[in-house]
Design a protein around this motif. Structure first.
Motif, PDB file in Angstrom:
ATOM      1  N   GLU A 285      -0.687   0.857  -1.397  1.00  0.00           N
ATOM      2  CA  GLU A 285       0.231   1.550  -2.298  1.00  0.00           C
ATOM      3  C   GLU A 285      -0.136   3.024  -2.452  1.00  0.00           C
ATOM      4  O   GLU A 285       0.739   3.893  -2.524  1.00  0.00           O
ATOM      5  CB  GLU A 285       0.234   0.870  -3.670  1.00  0.00           C
ATOM      6  N   THR A 286      -1.450   3.303  -2.477  1.00  0.00           N
ATOM      7  CA  THR A 286      -1.882   4.690  -2.597  1.00  0.00           C
ATOM      8  C   THR A 286      -1.515   5.492  -1.364  1.00  0.00           C
ATOM      9  O   THR A 286      -1.039   6.630  -1.458  1.00  0.00           O
ATOM     10  CB  THR A 286      -3.402   4.733  -2.832  1.00  0.00           C
ATOM     11  N   ILE A 287      -1.701   4.895  -0.191  1.00  0.00           N
ATOM     12  CA  ILE A 287      -1.356   5.593   1.052  1.00  0.00           C
ATOM     13  C   ILE A 287       0.138   5.878   1.099  1.00  0.00           C
ATOM     14  O   ILE A 287       0.571   6.980   1.476  1.00  0.00           O
ATOM     15  CB  ILE A 287      -1.801   4.739   2.257  1.00  0.00           C
ATOM     16  N   GLU A 288       0.940   4.909   0.708  1.00  0.00           N
ATOM     17  CA  GLU A 288       2.391   5.116   0.713  1.00  0.00           C
ATOM     18  C   GLU A 288       2.778   6.247  -0.238  1.00  0.00           C
ATOM     19  O   GLU A 288       3.637   7.078   0.094  1.00  0.00           O
ATOM     20  CB  GLU A 288       3.090   3.818   0.309  1.00  0.00           C
ATOM     21  N   HIS A 289       2.134   6.294  -1.403  1.00  0.00           N
ATOM     22  CA  HIS A 289       2.439   7.356  -2.368  1.00  0.00           C
ATOM     23  C   HIS A 289       2.064   8.727  -1.807  1.00  0.00           C
ATOM     24  O   HIS A 289       2.816   9.701  -1.959  1.00  0.00           O
ATOM     25  CB  HIS A 289       1.694   7.086  -3.668  1.00  0.00           C
ATOM     26  N   TRP A 290       0.931   8.819  -1.143  1.00  0.00           N
ATOM     27  CA  TRP A 290       0.511  10.097  -0.550  1.00  0.00           C
ATOM     28  C   TRP A 290       1.516  10.560   0.508  1.00  0.00           C
ATOM     29  O   TRP A 290       1.933  11.721   0.504  1.00  0.00           O
ATOM     30  CB  TRP A 290      -0.873   9.952   0.081  1.00  0.00           C
TER      31      TRP A 290
ATOM     32  N   CYS B  41       3.269   9.481  12.704  1.00  0.00           N
ATOM     33  CA  CYS B  41       1.816   9.294  12.730  1.00  0.00           C
ATOM     34  C   CYS B  41       1.344   8.249  11.736  1.00  0.00           C
ATOM     35  O   CYS B  41       0.200   7.800  11.827  1.00  0.00           O
ATOM     36  CB  CYS B  41       1.114  10.617  12.440  1.00  0.00           C
ATOM     37  N   SER B  42       2.186   7.879  10.781  1.00  0.00           N
ATOM     38  CA  SER B  42       1.763   6.930   9.747  1.00  0.00           C
ATOM     39  C   SER B  42       1.682   5.516  10.317  1.00  0.00           C
ATOM     40  O   SER B  42       2.466   5.131  11.189  1.00  0.00           O
ATOM     41  CB  SER B  42       2.750   6.970   8.574  1.00  0.00           C
ATOM     42  N   ASP B  43       0.717   4.741   9.799  1.00  0.00           N
ATOM     43  CA  ASP B  43       0.598   3.332  10.170  1.00  0.00           C
ATOM     44  C   ASP B  43       1.111   2.410   9.074  1.00  0.00           C
ATOM     45  O   ASP B  43       0.949   1.200   9.158  1.00  0.00           O
ATOM     46  CB  ASP B  43      -0.861   2.984  10.478  1.00  0.00           C
ATOM     47  N   HIS B  44       1.733   2.988   8.039  1.00  0.00           N
ATOM     48  CA  HIS B  44       2.266   2.183   6.939  1.00  0.00           C
ATOM     49  C   HIS B  44       3.700   1.770   7.279  1.00  0.00           C
ATOM     50  O   HIS B  44       4.531   2.622   7.626  1.00  0.00           O
ATOM     51  CB  HIS B  44       2.243   2.976   5.637  1.00  0.00           C
ATOM     52  N   PRO B  45       4.041   0.479   7.201  1.00  0.00           N
ATOM     53  CA  PRO B  45       5.394   0.043   7.622  1.00  0.00           C
ATOM     54  C   PRO B  45       6.508   0.662   6.798  1.00  0.00           C
ATOM     55  O   PRO B  45       7.571   0.973   7.335  1.00  0.00           O
ATOM     56  CB  PRO B  45       5.334  -1.484   7.453  1.00  0.00           C
ATOM     57  N   ASN B  46       6.296   0.859   5.497  1.00  0.00           N
ATOM     58  CA  ASN B  46       7.354   1.444   4.673  1.00  0.00           C
ATOM     59  C   ASN B  46       7.616   2.899   5.024  1.00  0.00           C
ATOM     60  O   ASN B  46       8.749   3.387   4.895  1.00  0.00           O
ATOM     61  CB  ASN B  46       6.989   1.327   3.194  1.00  0.00           C
TER      62      ASN B  46
END
Length: 789
Positions: free
Chosen positions: A670-675, A698-703
């Motif tokens: 959740e913190t990574i997504e917020h950043w 470059c992000s590895d977050h699915p959202n």
């Protein structure tokens, strides 16, 4: 006060008679009529009697506006049924029209002609029924541009021949029921399904629409134009299922949501974001709204309850909302709205002047307020502007975003390049952070000589000669295994020289060790790495580390550790005591006498980054980059959080992307997504859309990765008449001309389209290549010198 009646099943629609004395509630399993009495409902008639079939499964109900004894319903099986309450027998079903083959979403009576009935179905067809002849007199089919399901139909209260329909593909159509061959007006009013529409009872040209795009829009039509003009837009939190104008209140309209939101809201169209009044009695989504008078209205819901709402019981969100605001510009300037006084605050004598001369507030007293007031609470506010004198944020933020390297190079190079960028912009702390990241995660093999197992095969004498001074330009990393093995074996197998009496090491071995030390230090300097293990006395360093090589090389039976994490040994247990006997076994050389270590050398070993606890001299020979970085992962996590809390989310996101798997799993998702969302929003505000897209990739977050796949809509208009084009259409249905024709072959371009940015002419890529191979003039003859790229 608010009253209610509970039914056995969910209600899909309600309707009241002309005198507002009765209400009909219809659903899949319920169809009843209630008398509306003072403060209560009394059941009058249950129409689900006799042999029950799908004709009783009602999707909509309407009461005849001229005769109180006639009702009509639309069934889920496509049947349009009329009900005559004047029939004496038990079953009140009068006529059944089975012309529709799909669900009927809406039925509508003419406001002044009792025999005219319209129905709209999911098949996209509007049917006109004449109850005098009991036949379907005509049909109104959707045009090529709009052929979706019909969601709502309503006759105009001001023009007796005109009715409007709402479709699934976002269009509103105006029809004259005397002519079914053409539509009078068709306008795209919402991006998706139009669930409901309603003519204003007083304003002749006002029409309200609602849709899945979570908006309510107010349109008006000029008498001499076949076009709708948008006047107001209201923003809801969910899809809007139903809208209904409030009688005798020009700017008030009621609405209910399709899903999730169970409240019924009454809006003042002049305030688009906050409802004027809210009613929250329903436990499930409301389905129908009908006004009794300007202060009382009825609603139904999927919870099977009919409520009679009284306006004085409404909640007023504006009275409890915070009437202040703050906004910051990209340059750091701040606008702040402060409230000076409120009309309904109940406080008098509050001074709005500043400074020590301001008067003290007078004692507060209370007044009774009219709870049915038809206006929003008004406030006297002042706008305060705070200007930032010096602001370099926009400068270094944009330059850093453009110059930072996130992927495509080794980790060490990325850190060095990003540190250089921060250094050039005067951000020295950020630059030092990049240097520390490279130090934390540098490969241990770059700063400590490697140890390799001795070949156990007997008679193996194939060794590579050590590196000599005649080969200074060779790659120091190539054939490193053979070089190091050869160095160890050469120093042991050369028995032509007698060992030193004190250390048991030959002169040639000492020279080889010195050359190897110089070679190692030179390589570290070439890589830009300062050797953290080098003491002031080079000989002391060589003795401590070469002793381990000698002991391991003289051992007959040894291999690399079988475990990934070898057991920790104390340094003092590895060395051997020197033997006083010069005839001592050569296979077990003794260690040299230990030299005293001064305080500076001891402090160097105990440094926080270079301490023996973090990088033990014996263990680091077998410790990988992954193991070495475990100690620093919590530190890196705190560092990224520090920059994010400080407001430099750019550094947090950039460092996270560069670190990659080295820090993966340490920071909550959740913190990574917020950043990432915060950084992408900043990039968008500065119009750095290509860089924002690169950060998303470059992000590895699915959202975050899904952001590029959302909210992508392309609107195409005819290049001749500027009207909206039908999906996958190559010709305009308004002017009849072809669109996107090739300048060479004059046929529609259905694939890759290439055009000149100077004259805007284009066509098929193959045709243009062939044309410009022999000419530079535009093929249309406009005279422009086109350039094909």
């Amino acid at each position: 006060m608010t009253t209610s009646v509970h039914l056995d099943s969910g209600i899909n629609a309600i309707a009241t008679n002309r005198e507002k004395t009765q209400v009909a509630a219809a659903g899949r399993l319920v169809f009843k009529i209630f008398h509306i009495e003072e403060g209560s409902f009394r059941e009058y008639l249950d129409l689900r009697v006799g042999r029950i079939n799908l004709n009783y499964s009602c999707n909509d109900v309407v009461w005849n506006s001229v005769r109180d004894d006639i009702l009509a319903t639309g069934a889920t099986n496509g049947a349009v049924v009329t009900w005559n309450l004047g029939i004496s027998k038990g079953n009140k079903m009068d006529k059944v029209f089975t012309d529709n083959t799909r669900t009927v979403n809406k039925v509508c009576f003419h406001p002044s002609e009792w025999n005219i009935l319209l129905s709209g179905s999911s098949g996209g067809v509007i049917r006109y029924f004449d109850l005098r002849n009991n036949v379907c007199a005509s049909t109104f089919s959707g045009t090529k541009n709009s052929s979706g399901s019909i969601r709502d139909i309503q006759f105009s209260p001001h023009q007796m021949f005109i009715f409007a329909s709402a479709t699934d593909d976002g269009y509103v159509q105006f029809w004259d029921y005397r002519r079914n061959d053409r539509v009078l007006l068709q306008e795209l009013v919402h991006q998706n399904i139009v669930f409901s529409l309603d003519w204003h009872p007083e304003e002749r040209n006002w029409l309200a629409t609602s849709g899945r795009d979570k908006t309510i829009k107010i349109w008006h039509q000029e008498s001499h134009e076949l076009k709708l003009h948008l006047d107001y837009t209201l923003y809801h939190i969910q899809s809007v299922r139903k809208v209904k104008w409030r009688p005798e209140r020009k700017y008030h309209i009621a609405s209910c949501s399709q899903v999730d939101d169970n409240a019924v809201s009454v809006w003042d169209i002049r305030r688009p974001y906050v409802p004027f009044a809210v009613f929250e009695e329903h436990k499930e989504a409301p389905t129908g709204i009908t006004w009794y008078d300007q202060n009382i209205f009825l609603t139904s819901g999927k919870d099977g309850v009919i409520y009679q709402h009284v306006f004085k019981d409404a909640k007023k969100p504006a009275e409890t909302s915070n009437p202040v605001g703050v906004s910051m510009s990209l340059n750091g300037d701040i606008f702040h709205i402060a409230v000076q006084s409120g009309r309904n605050s109940g406080v008098r004598g509050l001074s709005t002047s500043d400074g020590p001369s301001a008067k003290r507030p007078m004692p507060m007293f209370f007044r009774r307020h009219d709870r049915t007031a038809e206006s929003f609470v008004t406030y006297e506010s002042r706008l305060i502007f705070h200007e930032l004198r010096e602001n370099r944020f926009s400068e270094w933020f944009c330059e850093t975003a453009k110059q930072y390297q996130l992927v495509g190079k080794p980790f060490g190079e990325l850190c060095e390049e990003n540190a250089k960028v921060a250094e050039e912009l005067g951000r020295h702390q950020v630059a030092q952070t990049w240097h520390l990241l490279r130090l934390f995660f540098v490969d241990v093999s770059q700063v400590v000589p490697k140890v390799y197992s001795k070949q156990s095969s007997a008679g193996s004498t194939d060794v590579t000669s050590p590196r000599t001074q005649a080969e200074p330009d060779k790659d120091p990393d190539s054939n490193s295994i053979h070089r190091d093995t050869a160095m160890n074996q050469h120093s042991l197998q050369d028995v032509g020289h007698a060992p030193d009496s004190a250390t048991g090491v030959t002169d040639e071995e000492s020279d080889s060790d010195i050359d190897r030390t110089k070679w190692r230090n030179k390589n570290l300097q070439m890589d830009g790495i300062e050797d953290p293990f080098t003491l002031d006395d080079d000989d002391n360093y060589d003795e401590n580390f070469d002793l381990l090589d000698l002991n391991l090389a003289n051992s007959d039976n040894w291999n690399l550790p079988a475990e990934a994490f070898p057991h920790r040994h104390e340094i003092e247990n590895i060395g051997r005591q020197s033997s006083p006997d010069p005839t001592h076994d050569r296979s077990r050389p003794s260690s040299p006498p230990t030299k005293p270590v001064d305080d500076d050398q001891e402090n160097s070993h105990n440094h926080q980054l270079l301490a023996s606890q973090a990088i033990d001299q014996a263990i680091t020979k077998h410790r990988s980059e992954f193991n070495l970085s475990i100690k620093y992962r919590p530190l890196i996590k705190d560092m990224l959080s520090y920059y994010a809390d400080k407001g430099d989310v750019q550094m947090s996101v950039s460092a996270y992307v560069v670190l990659g798997d080295k820090i993966k799993g340490e920071i909550p998702s959740e913190t990574i997504e917020h950043w990432f969302i915060s950084y992408i929003e900043l990039l968008s505000r500065f119009k750095l859309w290509p860089i924002a897209n690169h950060v998303i990739k470059c992000s590895d977050h699915p959202n975050i990765q899904m952001l590029n796949q959302q909210s992508t809509t392309i609107y195409a208009n005819c290049n001749n008449c500027d009207k909206p084009l039908e999906k996958k259409s190559w010709a305009c249905n308004r002017c009849g001309k072809l669109t996107n024709t090739c300048s060479v072959c004059h046929l529609p371009v259905k694939g890759l389209y290439s055009w000149c940015q100077g004259c805007s002419h284009g066509g098929h890529m193959g045709h243009l290549k062939e044309w410009f191979s022999r000419s530079t003039q535009c093929p249309t003859g406009c005279g422009h010198e086109c350039e094909l790229r």
